[in-house]
Scaffold this active site. Structure first.
Site, PDB file in Angstrom:
ATOM      1  CB  THR A   1      -0.910   0.011   1.242  1.00 20.61           C
ATOM      2  OG1 THR A   1      -1.466  -1.290   1.399  1.00 20.61           O
ATOM      3  CG2 THR A   1      -2.023   1.001   1.108  1.00 20.61           C
TER       4      THR A   1
ATOM      5  CG  ASP B   1       1.941  -8.911   4.127  1.00 13.89           C
ATOM      6  OD1 ASP B   1       1.973  -9.563   3.071  1.00 13.89           O
ATOM      7  OD2 ASP B   1       1.267  -7.880   4.276  1.00 13.89           O
TER       8      ASP B   1
HETATM    9  P1  ADP Z   1       1.506  -1.773   3.547  1.00 15.77           P
HETATM   10  O1  ADP Z   1       0.728  -2.564   2.549  1.00 15.77           O
HETATM   11  O2  ADP Z   1       2.200  -0.618   2.918  1.00 15.77           O
HETATM   12  O3  ADP Z   1       2.379  -2.588   4.412  1.00 15.77           O
HETATM   13  P2  ADP Z   1      -0.106  -1.443   5.872  1.00 15.77           P
HETATM   14  O4  ADP Z   1      -1.580  -1.272   5.871  1.00 15.77           O
HETATM   15  O5  ADP Z   1       0.457  -2.719   6.337  1.00 15.77           O
HETATM   16  O6  ADP Z   1       0.402  -1.086   4.441  1.00 15.77           O
HETATM   17  O7  ADP Z   1       0.470  -0.264   6.757  1.00 15.77           O
HETATM   18  C1  ADP Z   1       1.832  -0.103   6.941  1.00 15.77           C
HETATM   19  C2  ADP Z   1       2.123   1.175   7.697  1.00 15.77           C
HETATM   20  O8  ADP Z   1       1.543   1.138   8.998  1.00 15.77           O
HETATM   21  C3  ADP Z   1       3.619   1.332   7.906  1.00 15.77           C
HETATM   22  O9  ADP Z   1       3.987   2.658   7.635  1.00 15.77           O
HETATM   23  C4  ADP Z   1       3.792   0.991   9.367  1.00 15.77           C
HETATM   24  O10 ADP Z   1       4.914   1.628   9.931  1.00 15.77           O
HETATM   25  C5  ADP Z   1       2.515   1.485   9.954  1.00 15.77           C
HETATM   26  N1  ADP Z   1       2.206   0.852  11.238  1.00 15.77           N
HETATM   27  C6  ADP Z   1       2.002  -0.448  11.504  1.00 15.77           C
HETATM   28  N2  ADP Z   1       1.752  -0.656  12.820  1.00 15.77           N
HETATM   29  C7  ADP Z   1       1.783   0.562  13.404  1.00 15.77           C
HETATM   30  C8  ADP Z   1       1.601   1.058  14.741  1.00 15.77           C
HETATM   31  N3  ADP Z   1       1.326   0.228  15.741  1.00 15.77           N
HETATM   32  N4  ADP Z   1       1.705   2.380  14.963  1.00 15.77           N
HETATM   33  C9  ADP Z   1       1.972   3.228  13.949  1.00 15.77           C
HETATM   34  N5  ADP Z   1       2.146   2.833  12.676  1.00 15.77           N
HETATM   35  C10 ADP Z   1       2.068   1.533  12.392  1.00 15.77           C
HETATM   36 MG    MG Z   2       1.911  -4.035   5.813  1.00 16.11          MG
END
Ligand code: ADP
Ligand code: MG
Length: 546
Positions: free
Chosen positions: A100, A396
């Site tokens: 994403t 993932d």
């Molecule tokens: P992607 O497909 O890009 O991995 P995600 O929906 O998995 O998209 O979201 C990833 C984003 O969410 C990253 O920028 C990650 O750092 C952030 N993220 C995940 N967990 C947390 C959290 N607990 N607090 C803040 N940000 C988070």
């Molecule tokens: Mg992710």
């Protein structure tokens, strides 16, 4: 089609019905399409992102938060939009995570480019500026943002796995799943030369709905989604000697329909006896090799199964090719193509082959294999949609953990890395000078889309969050871990919050976002051939309705 040589007559170099769009119109059109794709997944970013429900043409439903899955399922037609889908796929293949993010970044770069194009800055200047910003961003990632970790530091690996799964609908069981992921990757990782390798394709994921996510377990061996071929076969074999076959144990059906003329009843008997002898010979061959377990990729005739059962041999038929290969690696068996080739040397070993009941189904567990680097994860969950989303989350997380083991570098999540890069690139921009400087600044601004979307999806005042973040990133070492605290929309140290990601994910997301944005920007002519399917005969391909 045009024969006239008269002056002023247009010369057609393209087939009739071809659609063509040139110049700025083409660029803007492509940008709009690509941005539409980015907007479609933006709301799923981060732990508070929403899910999408996708219904395919067959009515099958997928509920997911996974960028690449959403884009793959969406029936995207526009060529520029398709390019963004490719970005997500590349990101998925390379890193497993960050799909994403990559798409949102690409969309944002294009959005900012549009403003630059409107100021009459040439697309080539924009792409050159993006390229320079990317080089600097990757340098900053390596030198200033990434933190080296030891590949045997389980605590960090678990944090990475938890972060990767944080945005999926599995949050409640995250700790337990993270533990499984780390143990599984540890099992399959190996040292080659001075490099640590972890090929997650060696981990077999099998899912069965029923039970809860909490029942998901790591199995030291291979599980097959199959039961034994005959009820009188042993349910369990210890110290198993396993034969693997990739051809059928059946009477071959001839391609040409053959007829046998039978003139008296004894001939029928003779014919049947011959068939029976053939079947018995097959079973004799298995027995002679010393195998007590036979696993076959193709079918096994019922009569053969019956005789195998009589000999106390456990046989399983119709096993997937990929499973057979995993079994070969795990047990040390050689896959044979015919019974004639089968000898004691081809057999593999496992301490135990056992059929177990999982939910309403039976599965076969091959455990205690001679190669310790073979593991499976049996995914459980209330419904099929749940087990599918758990599988995607695990995929993932497995890739994430393996990239940390392989590279040994992580960076803070929660938008901290992006905002830090943005702040530093803004300082770098003036050193570039000229119009490219504007593109570098646009690049910096695009990076802020990540913390922005995280805060927005959390329902917070994202403008405030962004201002706070910018202020917090002063450029010193301590400030670079400050990201979005998803509990309250304020800022917090992501390292302390244990929100960490592999550097590889950020590296790849930035690179492919720039790559696709540049590609879209360089297109100034779209020539689309007339659709061959579906269109009305002779009619223009739908482009004349306005
Ligand atoms: P992607 O497909 O890009 O991995 P995600 O929906 O998995 O998209 O979201 C990833 C984003 O969410 C990253 O920028 C990650 O750092 C952030 N993220 C995940 N967990 C947390 C959290 N607990 N607090 C803040 N940000 C988070
Ligand atoms: Mg992710």
């Amino acid at each position: 089609m045009v024969n006239s040589m008269m002056q002023g007559t247009p010369i057609f170099i393209l087939k009739e019905g071809t659609e063509r769009e040139r110049g700025k119109g083409a660029v803007y059109n492509n940008i709009a399409a690509a941005r539409a794709v980015a907007d479609a997944v933006r709301s799923t970013l981060g732990p508070r992102g929403m899910d999408k429900m996708l219904v395919d043409s067959m009515g099958d439903i997928t509920i997911t938060n996974d960028g690449v899955t959403i884009l793959k399922e969406m029936d995207i037609e526009h060529p520029a939009a398709k390019m963004l889908v490719e970005v997500a796929k590349t990101q998925d293949q390379q890193c497993g995570d960050g799909t994403t993010t990559a798409v949102v970044l690409a969309g944002e770069l294009l959005k900012r480019s549009e403003a630059l194009l409107e100021q009459n800055i040439h697309p080539t200047v924009v792409t050159r500026g993006f390229q320079r910003a990317l080089v600097e961003a990757l340098r900053l990632l390596e030198k200033e943002i990434g933190t080296t970790v030891k590949p045997d530091d389980d605590a960090i690996l678990i944090d990475c796995a938890r972060t990767a799964m944080g945005s999926k609908g599995v949050v409640g069981s995250r700790d337990m799943l993270a533990q499984i992921v780390v143990s599984a990757v540890r099992k399959i990782s190996e040292k080659r030369g001075d490099k640590q390798l972890a090929d997650v394709d060696q981990i077999k994921l099998e899912k069965r709905h029923g039970g809860t996510i909490g029942d998901t377990e790591l199995i030291d061996g291979i599980i097959l989604d199959k039961e034994r071929g005959h009820p009188r076969m042993p349910r369990e074999v210890r110290g198993a000697k396993i034969a693997l076959m990739n051809s059928a144990l059946e009477v071959k059906k001839t391609e040409i329909e053959s007829k046998i003329n039978i003139t008296n009843p004894t001939q029928i008997q003779g014919f049947l006896d011959e068939e029976d002898r053939n079947f018995r010979r097959m079973v004799e061959a298995v027995k002679a090799s010393g195998a007590d377990v036979l696993i076959c990729q193709k079918g096994i005739d019922d009569v053969v199964l019956h005789y195998l059962a009589k000999e106390g041999i456990l046989a399983i038929k119709q096993v997937k090719e990929s499973d057979l290969q995993k079994l070969a690696r795990a047990t040390g068996a050689k896959i044979v193509t015919g019974l004639k080739e089968l000898s004691a040397n081809d057999l593999g070993k496992a301490e135990r082959v056992e059929e177990k009941k999982v939910g309403d189904d039976h599965m076969t567990y091959v455990t205690g294999c001679s190669n310790p680097r073979s593991v499976s994860i049996l995914i459980r969950g209330g419904t099929e949609h749940v087990t599918q989303e758990v599988e995607r989350s695990l995929q993932d997380a497995l890739k994430v953990v393996s990239s940390v083991i392989e590279d040994g570098v992580v960076c803070p999540g929660g938008g901290a890395t992006e905002i830090d890069l943005a702040v530093k690139l803004r300082r770098y921009a003036p050193t570039v000078g000229g119009r490219e400087q504007l593109a570098v600044e646009a690049f910096a601004q695009s990076l802020e889309a990540v913390p922005w979307a995280l805060a927005e999806n959390g329902g917070f005042d994202f403008i405030n969050t962004l201002i706070e973040l910018r202020g917090a990133h002063t450029g010193d070492a301590a400030s670079r871990n400050i990201g979005v605290d998803m509990a309250n929309g304020k800022t917090a140290d992501m390292w302390k919050m244990k929100v960490v990601e592999p550097l590889r994910v950020k590296h790849q997301a930035l690179s492919s976002a720039v790559e696709v944005a540049s590609m879209v920007l360089r297109i100034d002519d779209v020539i689309a051939s007339k659709k061959t399917s579906g269109g009305a005969p002779g009619g223009p391909g739908g482009g004349h309705d306005h």
